[in-house]
Each structure stands twice: as C-alpha cells, then as structure tokens.
Design a protein around this motif. Structure first.
Motif, PDB file in Angstrom:
ATOM      1  N   LEU A  22      32.270 -14.252  -2.484  1.00  0.00           N
ATOM      2  CA  LEU A  22      31.175 -13.615  -3.214  1.00  0.00           C
ATOM      3  C   LEU A  22      31.366 -12.109  -3.295  1.00  0.00           C
ATOM      4  CD1 LEU A  22      28.114 -15.688  -1.989  1.00  0.00           C
ATOM      5  CD2 LEU A  22      29.481 -15.970  -4.039  1.00  0.00           C
ATOM      6  N   ARG A  67      33.893 -11.922  -6.253  1.00  0.00           N
ATOM      7  CA  ARG A  67      32.712 -12.010  -7.119  1.00  0.00           C
ATOM      8  C   ARG A  67      32.582 -13.368  -7.807  1.00  0.00           C
ATOM      9  NH1 ARG A  67      30.826  -6.339  -8.787  1.00  0.00           N
ATOM     10  NH2 ARG A  67      31.904  -5.086  -7.263  1.00  0.00           N
ATOM     11  N   GLU A  68      32.972 -14.409  -7.105  1.00  0.00           N
ATOM     12  CA  GLU A  68      32.852 -15.772  -7.608  1.00  0.00           C
ATOM     13  C   GLU A  68      31.576 -16.388  -7.065  1.00  0.00           C
ATOM     14  OE1 GLU A  68      34.769 -17.272  -9.773  1.00  0.00           O
ATOM     15  OE2 GLU A  68      36.406 -15.835  -9.851  1.00  0.00           O
ATOM     16  N   ARG A  69      30.775 -16.982  -7.924  1.00  0.00           N
ATOM     17  CA  ARG A  69      29.508 -17.604  -7.515  1.00  0.00           C
ATOM     18  C   ARG A  69      29.682 -19.077  -7.159  1.00  0.00           C
ATOM     19  NH1 ARG A  69      24.895 -14.929  -8.913  1.00  0.00           N
ATOM     20  NH2 ARG A  69      23.808 -16.859  -9.423  1.00  0.00           N
ATOM     21  N   SER A  70      30.745 -19.707  -7.667  1.00  0.00           N
ATOM     22  CA  SER A  70      31.080 -21.100  -7.376  1.00  0.00           C
ATOM     23  C   SER A  70      32.564 -21.160  -7.069  1.00  0.00           C
ATOM     24  CB  SER A  70      30.797 -22.002  -8.579  1.00  0.00           C
ATOM     25  OG  SER A  70      29.439 -21.971  -8.919  1.00  0.00           O
ATOM     26  N   ARG A 110      28.725 -23.086  -3.615  1.00  0.00           N
ATOM     27  CA  ARG A 110      28.104 -22.142  -4.538  1.00  0.00           C
ATOM     28  C   ARG A 110      27.156 -21.199  -3.801  1.00  0.00           C
ATOM     29  NH1 ARG A 110      24.886 -25.417  -8.729  1.00  0.00           N
ATOM     30  NH2 ARG A 110      23.892 -25.978  -6.786  1.00  0.00           N
ATOM     31  N   ILE A 111      26.800 -20.143  -4.468  1.00  0.00           N
ATOM     32  CA  ILE A 111      25.850 -19.191  -3.911  1.00  0.00           C
ATOM     33  C   ILE A 111      24.499 -19.868  -3.666  1.00  0.00           C
ATOM     34  CG2 ILE A 111      25.102 -18.296  -6.145  1.00  0.00           C
ATOM     35  CD1 ILE A 111      24.958 -15.506  -4.779  1.00  0.00           C
ATOM     36  N   GLU A 112      24.146 -20.849  -4.495  1.00  0.00           N
ATOM     37  CA  GLU A 112      22.867 -21.541  -4.320  1.00  0.00           C
ATOM     38  C   GLU A 112      22.782 -22.244  -2.969  1.00  0.00           C
ATOM     39  OE1 GLU A 112      23.522 -21.211  -8.749  1.00  0.00           O
ATOM     40  OE2 GLU A 112      24.776 -21.635  -7.020  1.00  0.00           O
ATOM     41  N   ARG A 157      22.452 -19.555  -0.171  1.00  0.00           N
ATOM     42  CA  ARG A 157      21.098 -18.990  -0.091  1.00  0.00           C
ATOM     43  C   ARG A 157      20.122 -19.886   0.671  1.00  0.00           C
ATOM     44  NH1 ARG A 157      20.515 -16.942  -6.282  1.00  0.00           N
ATOM     45  NH2 ARG A 157      21.621 -14.987  -6.035  1.00  0.00           N
TER      46      ARG A 157
END
Length: 162
Positions: free
Chosen positions: A62, A66-69, A83-85, A88
């Motif tokens: 991340l 800077r990759e979210r998945s 993933r960032i989801e 979180r």
C-alpha cells in the motif's frame, strides 16, 4: 444536462468498461472486446505471500507500490487477493501479528490466457471486482485490471486501430 447514474463517466469519460455498451462493434470499443486477454495482462506485478503480516502488506504494497489489491502468491502458486478493504477491517494494533493468509479473499474468480477481454469484463462486472488473476493451471501468471483494459482503449485509439 443529464447526470450519470453512477460515477463511471466521471472517471472514464466516454470510454466504457461495460461489455454491453461496447458489444457488436458499436461505441468506442468496436471489436476490441474480441482481443485475447493477454493483450492487457500485467506480469510485472507486486505479490504478497500468505505468511506476510498485515503490517508488511501495508508497508510494501500500500505504501511502497500504492497497490490497493494485491495477488497472494506462494512461490508460483496463486492463493487469493489481499485488498485494502480487508486490511481496514482489522485494528491497526493487530497488523504486526495477523497474517495475510487469515484475511485474504479466496473467492475472486480467475482467468486464463484463452479468454477474451469481453469475457473478463463480463466476469468483473458480475462479481464486482476490478482485478482478476490469470493462472496457468495453479501457477500465477499475472493480473488483468479494468484500468489496464481502459488504457488499452487509449493506446489503440491513438494508433487508429479499430
């Protein structure tokens, strides 16, 4: 003027990633949906192993890339997507002790090199994801993203290909 029902036009302009809008040669996509998926395959992608901590995932992928998945891969074997989801959903004070294996998604569909751009976009739309891993058997080959597919349209459009 009219307001789009969703934010897709705000992000992509006149291009669309919906196979229904560009099917049959109409619209900006023309016959590009028939292209093999390998035309938009990215093989130089960051991956994360199942035994990485959530802190390592955050720092390397991340912040660093800077990759979210990010595909989860052990050796060459594909395991899922982190993933960032999912990150979180875990309190930050637990990140140093929690492993990616426990929080990654294993329900994302995968694609093969024989599939077309149309088939991948239909699949992405059906399951509401922006990233699909391409496999050769169980071996991870790379990823296909909606952003890469939209970029293909820009590249082909600049060269006047239909």
């Amino acid at each position: 003027g009219s307001v789009p029902a969703d934010g897709s036009q705000l992000c992509t302009g006149r291009a669309t990633a919906s196979p229904r809008q560009g099917a049959g040669g109409a619209g900006p996509w023309g016959g590009r949906f028939a292209l093999r998926l390998t035309a938009v395959l990215r093989t130089d992608v960051a991956t994360v192993p199942t035994d990485a901590t959530l802190r390592e995932f955050f720092s390397s992928n991340l912040l660093g890339n800077r990759e979210r998945s990010v595909p989860v891969v052990d050796g060459v074997r594909y395991r899922g997507v982190m993933r960032i989801e999912e990150l979180r959903a875990v309190p930050e004070d637990q990140w140093p002790h929690e492993l990616v294996a426990r929080h990654m998604r294993t329900d994302f569909p995968v694609v093969t090199s024989t599939m077309s751009v149309r088939e991948a976009l239909t699949l992405m739309e059906e399951v509401d994801v922006d990233l699909l891993a391409m496999l050769d058997g169980q071996a991870f080959v790379g990823v296909v993203t909606t952003a890469d597919i939209l970029q293909l349209d820009e590249i082909l459009g600049q060269h006047g290909q239909a």
